[in-house]
Design a protein around this motif. Structure first.
Motif, PDB file in Angstrom:
ATOM      1  N   ALA A 177      36.632  46.041   9.535  1.00  0.00           N
ATOM      2  CA  ALA A 177      36.373  44.832  10.311  1.00  0.00           C
ATOM      3  C   ALA A 177      37.708  44.136  10.565  1.00  0.00           C
ATOM      4  CB  ALA A 177      35.421  43.895   9.571  1.00  0.00           C
ATOM      5  N   SER A 178      37.881  43.635  11.780  1.00  0.00           N
ATOM      6  CA  SER A 178      39.149  43.013  12.155  1.00  0.00           C
ATOM      7  C   SER A 178      38.992  41.496  12.256  1.00  0.00           C
ATOM      8  CB  SER A 178      39.615  43.578  13.507  1.00  0.00           C
ATOM      9  OG  SER A 178      40.827  42.979  13.903  1.00  0.00           O
ATOM     10  N   PHE A 179      39.860  40.768  11.551  1.00  0.00           N
ATOM     11  CA  PHE A 179      39.871  39.307  11.581  1.00  0.00           C
ATOM     12  C   PHE A 179      41.245  38.852  12.072  1.00  0.00           C
ATOM     13  CE2 PHE A 179      36.967  40.634   8.202  1.00  0.00           C
ATOM     14  CZ  PHE A 179      35.798  39.999   8.600  1.00  0.00           C
ATOM     15  N   GLU A 180      41.252  37.971  13.053  1.00  0.00           N
ATOM     16  CA  GLU A 180      42.498  37.524  13.688  1.00  0.00           C
ATOM     17  C   GLU A 180      42.775  36.057  13.348  1.00  0.00           C
ATOM     18  OE1 GLU A 180      44.246  36.771  18.207  1.00  0.00           O
ATOM     19  OE2 GLU A 180      42.372  37.871  17.918  1.00  0.00           O
ATOM     20  N   ASN A 181      43.963  35.801  12.862  1.00  0.00           N
ATOM     21  CA  ASN A 181      44.385  34.430  12.563  1.00  0.00           C
ATOM     22  C   ASN A 181      44.875  33.775  13.860  1.00  0.00           C
ATOM     23  OD1 ASN A 181      46.919  32.870  10.434  1.00  0.00           O
ATOM     24  ND2 ASN A 181      44.964  32.087  11.159  1.00  0.00           N
ATOM     25  N   TRP A 187      40.374  31.401  12.039  1.00  0.00           N
ATOM     26  CA  TRP A 187      40.353  32.839  12.263  1.00  0.00           C
ATOM     27  C   TRP A 187      39.278  33.191  13.285  1.00  0.00           C
ATOM     28  CZ3 TRP A 187      43.277  36.529   9.318  1.00  0.00           C
ATOM     29  CH2 TRP A 187      44.119  35.942   8.359  1.00  0.00           C
ATOM     30  N   ALA A 188      39.331  34.415  13.782  1.00  0.00           N
ATOM     31  CA  ALA A 188      38.320  34.906  14.715  1.00  0.00           C
ATOM     32  C   ALA A 188      37.977  36.352  14.367  1.00  0.00           C
ATOM     33  CB  ALA A 188      38.823  34.822  16.155  1.00  0.00           C
ATOM     34  N   ALA A 189      36.744  36.723  14.670  1.00  0.00           N
ATOM     35  CA  ALA A 189      36.295  38.117  14.544  1.00  0.00           C
ATOM     36  C   ALA A 189      35.680  38.472  15.887  1.00  0.00           C
ATOM     37  CB  ALA A 189      35.286  38.266  13.414  1.00  0.00           C
ATOM     38  N   LYS A 190      36.441  39.190  16.707  1.00  0.00           N
ATOM     39  CA  LYS A 190      36.044  39.408  18.099  1.00  0.00           C
ATOM     40  C   LYS A 190      34.810  40.290  18.242  1.00  0.00           C
ATOM     41  CE  LYS A 190      39.369  36.946  19.810  1.00  0.00           C
ATOM     42  NZ  LYS A 190      40.524  37.524  20.501  1.00  0.00           N
ATOM     43  N   LYS A 191      34.602  41.222  17.324  1.00  0.00           N
ATOM     44  CA  LYS A 191      33.460  42.127  17.461  1.00  0.00           C
ATOM     45  C   LYS A 191      32.952  42.560  16.090  1.00  0.00           C
ATOM     46  CE  LYS A 191      33.247  45.074  20.861  1.00  0.00           C
ATOM     47  NZ  LYS A 191      33.432  46.282  21.731  1.00  0.00           N
TER      48      LYS A 191
END
Length: 199
Positions: A177-181, A187-191
């Motif tokens: 799972a990808s989490f973006e700061n 943070w965001a989790a696009k998908k």
């Protein structure tokens, strides 16, 4: 298999994606004629969610909640429960009619005219047989995978109807799972994608 429920977090983006999936084998002859074989009796449902904001500050630990839930499932390994708030309720749904000697019936729901099984029940459903309300515990019980079990045989030919709420039993599609700061403690989790599983 886990009965953990996917967390409800406030930062979810409007517009969840929900996709029915079928599996069909198509064999085409030299003349162009097709032979088709369908492998599913009801679809798998794929859900795709996007979280625009996951806070990670003080008592607001939304990032940790989502990441922790994903890790506790070990990615795609363990199934869990998801409540689709736009599709989680049935009212006076016909299951079928009583068959001689049969005491177990799978709960079902209608969606756009198509009937499919309900594999995880939320709370205690109400059940009527031949228009008569039955008492949970005394007359019937419901298994975790949505099987209605009557304590005694019923009169053949009577309609069985239920009302209540349900979950989708799903698993994550990926093991990562990808989490973006995006900014400071945001943070965001696009998908985040998961798909129903069959019993």
């Amino acid at each position: 298999m886990s009965n953990a429920i996917f967390p409800k977090l406030p930062g979810i983006k409007w517009g969840m994606s929900k996709t029915p999936i079928w599996r069909t084998r198509v064999q085409t002859s030299a003349s162009g004629r097709e032979l088709r074989a369908g492998y599913y009796s009801y679809p798998l449902w794929k859900f795709s969610l996007s979280f625009e904001v996951l806070r990670n500050l003080g008592s607001l630990q939304e990032l940790e909640t989502l990441a922790g839930f994903f890790n506790a499932r070990r990615g795609s390994f363990e199934s869990f429960l998801f409540e689709d708030e736009s599709d989680n309720t049935v009212n006076n749904q016909l299951i079928g009619t009583v068959r001689a000697g049969q005491t177990q019936y799978q709960l079902v729901r209608e969606f756009g005219g198509f009937i499919e099984p309900v594999l995880a029940v939320k709370g205690t459903p109400t059940v009527k047989v031949g228009g008569v309300l039955k008492a949970v515990g005394t007359d019937y019980a419901v298994s975790p995978d949505g099987v209605l079990v009557f304590k005694t045989a019923l009169t053949t030919g009577q309609p069985i109807i239920w009302s209540g709420q349900f979950y989708f039993r799903v698993r994550f599609l990926r093991d990562d799972a990808s989490f973006e700061n995006v900014f400071a403690h945001l943070w965001a989790a696009k998908k985040i994608e998961f798909q129903t599983v069959k019993k």
